[in-house]
Scaffold this active site. Structure first.
Site, PDB file in Angstrom:
ATOM      1  CD1 TRP A   1      -3.185   0.993   0.710  1.00  0.00           C
ATOM      2  CD2 TRP A   1      -1.823   2.382   1.816  1.00  0.00           C
ATOM      3  NE1 TRP A   1      -3.846   2.175   0.904  1.00  0.00           N
ATOM      4  CE2 TRP A   1      -3.042   3.046   1.574  1.00  0.00           C
ATOM      5  CE3 TRP A   1      -0.812   3.059   2.488  1.00  0.00           C
ATOM      6  CZ2 TRP A   1      -3.283   4.347   1.996  1.00  0.00           C
ATOM      7  CZ3 TRP A   1      -1.047   4.369   2.911  1.00  0.00           C
ATOM      8  CH2 TRP A   1      -2.274   4.986   2.664  1.00  0.00           C
TER       9      TRP A   1
ATOM     10  CG  ASN B   1       3.728  -2.946   7.356  1.00  0.00           C
ATOM     11  OD1 ASN B   1       3.190  -3.616   8.211  1.00  0.00           O
ATOM     12  ND2 ASN B   1       3.220  -1.795   6.968  1.00  0.00           N
ATOM     13  N   GLY B   2       5.727   0.051   6.785  1.00  0.00           N
ATOM     14  CA  GLY B   2       5.870   1.170   7.721  1.00  0.00           C
ATOM     15  C   GLY B   2       6.375   2.402   7.000  1.00  0.00           C
TER      16      GLY B   2
ATOM     17  CE  LYS C   1     -18.052  -0.096   6.367  1.00  0.00           C
ATOM     18  NZ  LYS C   1     -17.652  -0.077   7.754  1.00  0.00           N
TER      19      LYS C   1
HETATM   20  C1  F6R Z   1     -14.011   1.104   7.717  1.00  0.00           C
HETATM   21  C2  F6R Z   1     -12.810   0.584   8.325  1.00  0.00           C
HETATM   22  C3  F6R Z   1     -11.863   1.548   8.934  1.00  0.00           C
HETATM   23  C4  F6R Z   1     -11.368   1.002  10.287  1.00  0.00           C
HETATM   24  C5  F6R Z   1     -10.283   1.913  10.855  1.00  0.00           C
HETATM   25  C6  F6R Z   1      -9.820   1.458  12.212  1.00  0.00           C
HETATM   26  O1  F6R Z   1     -14.772   0.092   7.145  1.00  0.00           O
HETATM   27  O2  F6R Z   1     -12.568  -0.585   8.330  1.00  0.00           O
HETATM   28  O3  F6R Z   1     -12.436   2.797   9.083  1.00  0.00           O
HETATM   29  O4  F6R Z   1     -12.450   0.916  11.158  1.00  0.00           O
HETATM   30  O5  F6R Z   1      -9.187   1.924   9.976  1.00  0.00           O
HETATM   31  O6  F6R Z   1      -9.276   0.183  12.174  1.00  0.00           O
HETATM   32  P1  F6R Z   1      -9.138  -0.698  13.461  1.00  0.00           P
HETATM   33  O7  F6R Z   1     -10.497  -0.969  13.974  1.00  0.00           O
HETATM   34  O8  F6R Z   1      -8.449  -1.943  12.985  1.00  0.00           O
HETATM   35  O9  F6R Z   1      -8.319   0.078  14.438  1.00  0.00           O
END
Ligand code: F6R
Length: 611
Positions: free
Chosen positions: A73, A99-100, A488
């Site tokens: 990415w 990665n980073g 979404k």
């Molecule tokens: C939206 C989505 C992101 C994650 C956000 C946080 O569908 O997946 O907005 O919610 O990047 O990620 P976590 O929950 O892994 O810290």
């Protein structure tokens, strides 16, 4: 962001690495590559997805028992063949994946250019690799030593895996801030950003910690800190099955995960919620129950969908526990010099447990004396390990990039924590407490009922898929649900969508309403229902198209709307877990109708391990 895989052992490395990369593609998918060691070093990489690399490599020499692979990415440098990893050092003897982000790479690069180095790519990774090689050559030291010296001089976040033609069966790995798991097999080792690449080979894994360096050979795993002291690896047993990371007959992971929700919410409640004994058992919360009850405030820290779960929890905690709650974007909180008092309770909410901003935000708060509780899905992840206590969401691996089942599981956990604290604190009466325990236990079956709406929602998706913008509205507990529905849709269908508190519409967004604007209103029965109904009227008066999510049997509201989606009625505290389901399905089916790759939406990655 970015997936890394490594293998060393008796197997051919390439098939293990390619399969692993496909499983990690959710972490980034703009370019991919592998490096294989077989006496010589072979590096193959290209812009595009793993399957495209695989096609391009048919007929090539892919032999080698040690190898590394990367799915990217992009951070520094556009997605291209040359910016893809692995990178090779100037001498061609070292290959590295990363990665980073290396934050001081500009300075390092300039120093290296002054010494005569030339760079092929625009990446920070190639800079770090040549910096390591420069130290190795200058100091006449081992690669391991050069890595250690280099990492003391870099700032930023990294997991790196290195191959060296002089040590053909060895992978050197190191981490700070990005995740690294090492799987232990019989005379072989597997490395990955998570455990998915190694699931069919071993259940024994080591989660590498920040500032640790691993020297990985087929029959030996040595862990050291950056001071060159050996650390005994802490071997843990994985409890994920292979089936959990496969599509299981569904067209997409996202659809599978939406449909898993009755089970995942049930799994989350199981063993914790006891409607007969009228108890909630959460040992990772119980230890801190006194501190939570006495807390002047609770701060929820999260990003994206998890932040939306925090917003719902704010309403629930304030209502039931009478504790002041603030909900913070981790990325803002960490840089804002926030006022933190010892005894403040921070709840970090994260599916992956690896989100860089959330992780650093809680590390900062922890250093200032706050109690950190994690509501995390991935067992053993960095946020889980940094937290003092907390509760896992037990939703199983979430692979679709758009979060669905993790959100409802977060809500289930947060609701249980609030109920437990409210009951201990005496801010909820027994009758309401027991009522809510029962309401919570009925959520899985109500979500299953809501899922039966899928065909109706698919038709709605066809009807509205060409809209240019959407507005999502809700009040109270349903306001964060509106935000989540809009997020979404944006992610999956690339349609501009905004979520608003329904009453806020009059302060601006109503100017957008015309006959072409679909407005999704989450209007299930709750204390504010009559108010939301007035908002629906206001939209209709301006010829907007209203798609309303309403409670079953609410024919009065149904009569005002263009389209309705009826979900089972539930107490407003648990209703978001049900009312969000049709919004997940709507986004999914619009994305599919527009022929987009819903599991891997453009520009996104599942685990945001860079800030
Ligand atoms: C939206 C989505 C992101 C994650 C956000 C946080 O569908 O997946 O907005 O919610 O990047 O990620 P976590 O929950 O892994 O810290």
């Amino acid at each position: 962001m970015c997936g890394i895989v490594g293998y060393t052992g008796p197997k051919e490395a390439y098939p293990v690495i390619i399969k692993g990369l496909k499983r990690l593609e959710y972490r980034g998918y703009d370019s991919t590559g592998v490096a294989l060691l077989d006496g010589s070093l072979k590096v193959y990489k290209k812009k595009g997805r793993v399957a495209e690399l695989e096609d391009a490599l048919v007929g090539k020499d892919l032999h080698g028992h040690t190898g590394i692979g990367h799915t990217r990415w992009a951070t520094h440098g556009e997605p291209s063949d040359v910016n893809a990893h692995p990178h090779q050092s100037s001498s061609g003897k070292l290959a590295m994946i990363h990665n980073g982000i290396i934050e001081n790479y500009v300075q390092l690069k300039q120093d290296l250019i002054n010494k005569g180095y030339r760079f092929k790519s625009e990446t920070d990774t190639e800079v770090l690799l040549n910096f390591i090689e420069e130290i190795k050559n200058n100091n006449h030291c081992s690669l391991e030593e050069a890595v250690r010296v280099a990492l003391k001089r870099v700032t930023g976040a990294y997991v790196i895996l290195l191959l060296n033609t002089e040590e053909p069966d060895t992978i050197i790995a190191a981490r700070k801030g990005s995740p690294l798991v090492i799987g232990i097999g019989k005379n072989e080792h597997f490395l990955g950003s998570d455990a998915s690449p190694m699931l069919e080979y071993t259940k024994e894994v080591v989660y590498v910690n920040d500032y640790e360096l691993a020297i990985v050979k087929p029959d030996e795993l040595i862990l050291k800190n950056l001071g060159n002291e050996k650390i005994t690896p802490y071997v843990q047993k994985l409890d994920i099955e292979l089936a959990a990371i496969e599509k299981g007959g569904y067209d997409h992971f996202m659809l599978k995960e939406i449909f898993e929700q009755p089970q995942t919410i049930f799994d989350c409640l199981r063993g914790r919620l006891d409607t007969i004994g009228e108890t909630i058992t959460m040992s990772g919360i119980q230890q801190y129950a006194d501190q939570i009850m006495k807390a002047n405030r609770i701060v929820m820290i999260a990003c994206g969908t998890s932040w939306h779960a925090g917003l719902v929890a704010e309403y629930i905690f304030e209502e039931l526990c009478r504790i002041n709650v603030e909900v913070e974007y981790a990325s803002e909180f960490r840089y804002r010099n926030p006022v933190i008092h010892p005894g403040d309770v921070i709840i970090a909410i994260s599916q992956s447990g690896e989100t860089a901003d959330t992780l650093v935000a809680i590390e900062n708060a922890k250093a200032q004396g706050a109690i950190i509780l994690g509501v995390v899905n991935v067992v053993g992840s960095s946020i889980a390990r940094t937290s003092h206590g907390g509760a896992y969401t037990h939703a199983g691996p979430e692979i679709g990039v758009a979060s669905t089942k993790a959100f409802t599981a977060q809500l289930a956990v947060l609701t249980m924590i609030a109920l437990k604290i409210a009951h201990n604190k005496g801010t909820i009466d027994q009758e309401r407490y027991v009522h809510l325990l029962n309401e919570l236990s009925e959520v899985p079956s109500k979500v299953a009922t809501a899922l039966k709406l899928k065909d109706q929602i698919r038709i709605l998706a066809e009807k509205y898929k060409d809209a240019r913008d959407f507005l999502y509205l809700g009040r109270g507990y349903n306001f964060p649900v509106a935000l989540e529905g809009a997020l979404k849709l944006k992610e999956i269908s690339y349609i501009h969508a905004e979520g608003y508190p329904a009453a806020e519409m009059k302060h601006g967004p109503i100017a957008l309403v015309d006959k072409d604007l679909p407005v999704v209103v989450v209007a299930t029965k709750d204390a504010y229902h009559h108010k939301v109904v007035s908002n629906i009227q206001e939209i209709k008066a301006r010829k907007g198209k209203v798609i309303a999510v309403i409670s079953e049997g609410d024919s009065a509201t149904a009569a005002m709307c263009d389209d309705v989606i009826m979900v089972p009625e539930a107490d407003e505290i648990v209703a978001p877990m049900i009312s969000v389901v049709p919004l997940q399905l709507l986004a999914y089916y619009i994305g599919v109708a527009k022929d987009y790759d819903v599991d891997k939406p453009r520009n996104l990655a599942k685990s945001v391990t860079v800030e």
